[in-house]
Design an enzyme around this catalytic site. Sequence first.
Site, mmCIF file in Angstrom:
data_model
loop_
_atom_site.group_PDB
_atom_site.id
_atom_site.type_symbol
_atom_site.label_atom_id
_atom_site.label_comp_id
_atom_site.label_asym_id
_atom_site.label_seq_id
_atom_site.Cartn_x
_atom_site.Cartn_y
_atom_site.Cartn_z
ATOM 1 N N TYR A 31 -6.768 3.187 -3.149
ATOM 2 C CA TYR A 31 -8.343 2.810 -3.230
ATOM 3 C C TYR A 31 -9.530 3.841 -2.346
ATOM 4 O O TYR A 31 -8.891 4.906 -1.363
ATOM 5 C CB TYR A 31 -8.886 1.629 -2.878
ATOM 6 C CG TYR A 31 -8.814 1.348 -1.189
ATOM 7 C CD1 TYR A 31 -10.054 1.577 -0.160
ATOM 8 C CD2 TYR A 31 -7.912 1.045 -0.610
ATOM 9 C CE1 TYR A 31 -9.789 1.135 0.480
ATOM 10 C CE2 TYR A 31 -8.349 1.301 1.352
ATOM 11 C CZ TYR A 31 -8.657 1.582 1.161
ATOM 12 O OH TYR A 31 -9.185 0.992 2.999
ATOM 13 N N ARG A 50 -7.294 12.910 -2.363
ATOM 14 C CA ARG A 50 -6.674 11.963 -1.261
ATOM 15 C C ARG A 50 -5.865 10.353 -2.332
ATOM 16 O O ARG A 50 -5.130 10.014 -1.836
ATOM 17 C CB ARG A 50 -7.271 11.417 0.388
ATOM 18 C CG ARG A 50 -6.764 10.517 0.442
ATOM 19 C CD ARG A 50 -7.790 10.296 2.346
ATOM 20 N NE ARG A 50 -8.491 9.634 1.362
ATOM 21 C CZ ARG A 50 -9.589 9.087 2.285
ATOM 22 N NH1 ARG A 50 -9.424 9.057 3.964
ATOM 23 N NH2 ARG A 50 -10.525 8.560 2.518
ATOM 24 N N ARG A 99 6.289 -12.565 -11.930
ATOM 25 C CA ARG A 99 5.753 -11.691 -10.988
ATOM 26 C C ARG A 99 7.729 -11.260 -10.731
ATOM 27 O O ARG A 99 7.934 -11.630 -10.516
ATOM 28 C CB ARG A 99 5.876 -12.669 -9.972
ATOM 29 C CG ARG A 99 5.357 -12.886 -8.382
ATOM 30 C CD ARG A 99 5.067 -13.482 -7.316
ATOM 31 N NE ARG A 99 5.003 -12.831 -5.984
ATOM 32 C CZ ARG A 99 5.889 -12.755 -5.304
ATOM 33 N NH1 ARG A 99 7.334 -12.869 -6.081
ATOM 34 N NH2 ARG A 99 5.772 -11.931 -4.601
ATOM 35 N N HIS A 101 9.097 -7.960 -8.308
ATOM 36 C CA HIS A 101 9.256 -6.903 -7.625
ATOM 37 C C HIS A 101 9.426 -5.537 -7.961
ATOM 38 O O HIS A 101 8.305 -4.411 -8.055
ATOM 39 C CB HIS A 101 9.944 -7.033 -6.183
ATOM 40 C CG HIS A 101 9.791 -7.674 -5.317
ATOM 41 N ND1 HIS A 101 9.576 -9.004 -5.554
ATOM 42 C CD2 HIS A 101 8.906 -7.661 -3.881
ATOM 43 C CE1 HIS A 101 8.995 -10.242 -4.861
ATOM 44 N NE2 HIS A 101 8.403 -9.166 -3.387
ATOM 45 N N LYS A 146 -3.533 5.929 1.047
ATOM 46 C CA LYS A 146 -4.425 4.791 1.545
ATOM 47 C C LYS A 146 -4.511 3.478 0.390
ATOM 48 O O LYS A 146 -4.826 3.346 -0.714
ATOM 49 C CB LYS A 146 -6.247 5.801 1.200
ATOM 50 C CG LYS A 146 -7.384 4.881 1.656
ATOM 51 C CD LYS A 146 -8.552 5.591 1.470
ATOM 52 C CE LYS A 146 -9.661 4.888 2.041
ATOM 53 N NZ LYS A 146 -9.949 4.655 3.682
ATOM 54 N N GLU A 178 -5.201 5.872 15.390
ATOM 55 C CA GLU A 178 -6.050 5.618 15.005
ATOM 56 C C GLU A 178 -6.815 4.783 15.388
ATOM 57 O O GLU A 178 -6.346 3.984 15.855
ATOM 58 C CB GLU A 178 -6.030 6.153 12.980
ATOM 59 C CG GLU A 178 -4.837 5.208 12.168
ATOM 60 C CD GLU A 178 -5.383 5.791 11.543
ATOM 61 O OE1 GLU A 178 -5.602 6.717 10.557
ATOM 62 O OE2 GLU A 178 -4.245 5.159 10.216
ATOM 63 N N LEU A 202 -3.683 7.864 8.711
ATOM 64 C CA LEU A 202 -4.863 8.116 7.507
ATOM 65 C C LEU A 202 -5.562 9.983 7.485
ATOM 66 O O LEU A 202 -5.983 9.336 8.710
ATOM 67 C CB LEU A 202 -5.370 7.437 6.414
ATOM 68 C CG LEU A 202 -6.685 7.591 5.567
ATOM 69 C CD1 LEU A 202 -5.266 7.082 4.368
ATOM 70 C CD2 LEU A 202 -6.874 6.251 5.294
#
Length: 286
Positions: A31, A50, A99, A101, A146, A178, A202
């Site tokens: 995102y 990014r 579902r 992995h 991110k 951070e 990040l």
Amino acid sequence: MTAYLNGQFLPLEEARISPLDRGFLFADGAYEVIPVYRRRPFLLDSHLARLQRTLDGIALPNPHTAGEWNELLQRVIADSAFADQALYLQVTRGADGKRDHAFPSAVSPTVFICSTALVAPSAAQREFGVAARRAVDNRWLRCDLKTVALLANVLLRQQASDAGCAEAILLRDGLLTEGSSSNVFVVKDGVLATPLRDHRILAGITRDLVLELAAQQRMPCEVRDISDAELRSADELWLTSSTREVLPITSLDGQPVGTGRPGPVARQMYDWYRASREQATSSADV
């Protein structure tokens, strides 16, 4: 409010995804949050670059070119009720029929964009700074990506909020990394310092702009490991992020940082930051 979801522009309240979407099941996605001023996105190219780095890091092909992203984002910006916005975009690996992995072999990514009003720091926060508390950085070792896997960040931020603080300042092996949702700068004896850009943090878009402005203005600046002792003895501490911009921390673990008021270096940097932002977002063709 108009959102974009998988090829459609539609009211946000009508947007729906499958419960088998891998973003929902596994936090398998990336995102970005892009600040918008006067309906102009700020540092858009850096945010899209990014996004590409994160998608590459999780082996998820980018569903759009930079030009296509720009067209989609501009449509959502134009349809928003707000001139200043926080523009959110998210890409997940999509929904499979089960579902599992392992990556599915043939599914389309889920692409979602929406916009909300940009909530900037208040006048009081600018004037007096904010409080923060230290916390152990217990997140995974790819903090440079991110991704939407933010539960550890959420818990750390909530611990800070419960203590009446605006942010958790994170330490790993005795070194500053951070904030839970920000980058951190330290000022000591007029020298600006921030942690190394590696897998532990990040690469913040605002962080990079601050470093660029410091270089342009010949402000002494170091990018290096910063110890807990240096953090606690700093003359100034700042948070930086796309929505908080450059925001001084004036209290750490209940103790004043420096004089307990925003320092001169922070004030100078914010002036430079604001001038850069205004220049980039005040073109006549807005």
